[in-house]
Write an enzyme that holds these catalytic residues in place. Structure first.
Site, short mmCIF file in Angstrom:
data_model
loop_
_atom_site.label_atom_id
_atom_site.label_comp_id
_atom_site.label_asym_id
_atom_site.label_seq_id
_atom_site.Cartn_x
_atom_site.Cartn_y
_atom_site.Cartn_z
N GLY A 1 0.76 -1.24 0.00
CA GLY A 1 0.00 0.00 0.00
C GLY A 1 0.78 1.29 0.00
CB SER A 2 1.91 3.90 -1.47
OG SER A 2 2.06 5.30 -1.59
#
Length: 145
Positions: A63-64
């Site tokens: 995730g980002s």
């Protein structure tokens, strides 16, 4: 030939190309170069592989909140995958396709398929229809999933 039916996560144009089955999750932010469409993360097992124009099988993402911006840039630059096949939906990543489509840029279909089927497509030419049908001419007949 019958294929496997994936769940369409984000509508888009169906696409075909050589399958790139990632063996590890990837972060699009810093992990994929939007200018070249290549995997830039030197720690990723497929470092240097080109995702542009290929059917990209993602076992997972790291995730980002910027992943959507990278995928949107890939679409804008003509370096997006021909189609995306994900094991699990990633709303942040897929938002990039939705925004790119709203901007009027060509976007590939994104579908969900259990990763147990991913290896069957590795290195083969794969077609993903706009309806989520995933087929490979040399894969042989399969029952719908």
């Amino acid at each position: 030939m019958s294929g496997l039916r994936g769940e369409v996560l984000v509508p888009g144009a169906g696409g075909a190309g050589e399958a790139l089955v990632l063996t590890a999750p990837i972060s699009f932010w810093g992990g994929v170069d939007p200018k070249t469409g290549r995997i830039a993360d030197v720690r990723h097992p497929q470092h240097g592989a080109r995702i542009a124009g290929r059917v990209l099988f993602l076992p997972g993402t790291i995730g980002s909140s910027s992943a959507s911006a990278v995928l949107m840039e890939l679409a804008h630059n003509g370096n997006a995958p021909a189609a995306l096949v994900l094991h699990e939906p990633d709303a942040i990543l897929l938002l990039g396709l939705i925004v790119a489509r709203e901007m009027g840029w060509p976007t590939p279909v994104a579908a969900r398929l259990d990763r147990q089927h991913f290896a069957d497509f590795a290195g083969r030419r794969v077609k993903v229809s706009a309806e989520g049908e995933i087929t490979s001419p040399d894969r042989g007949s399969q029952d719908a999933a």
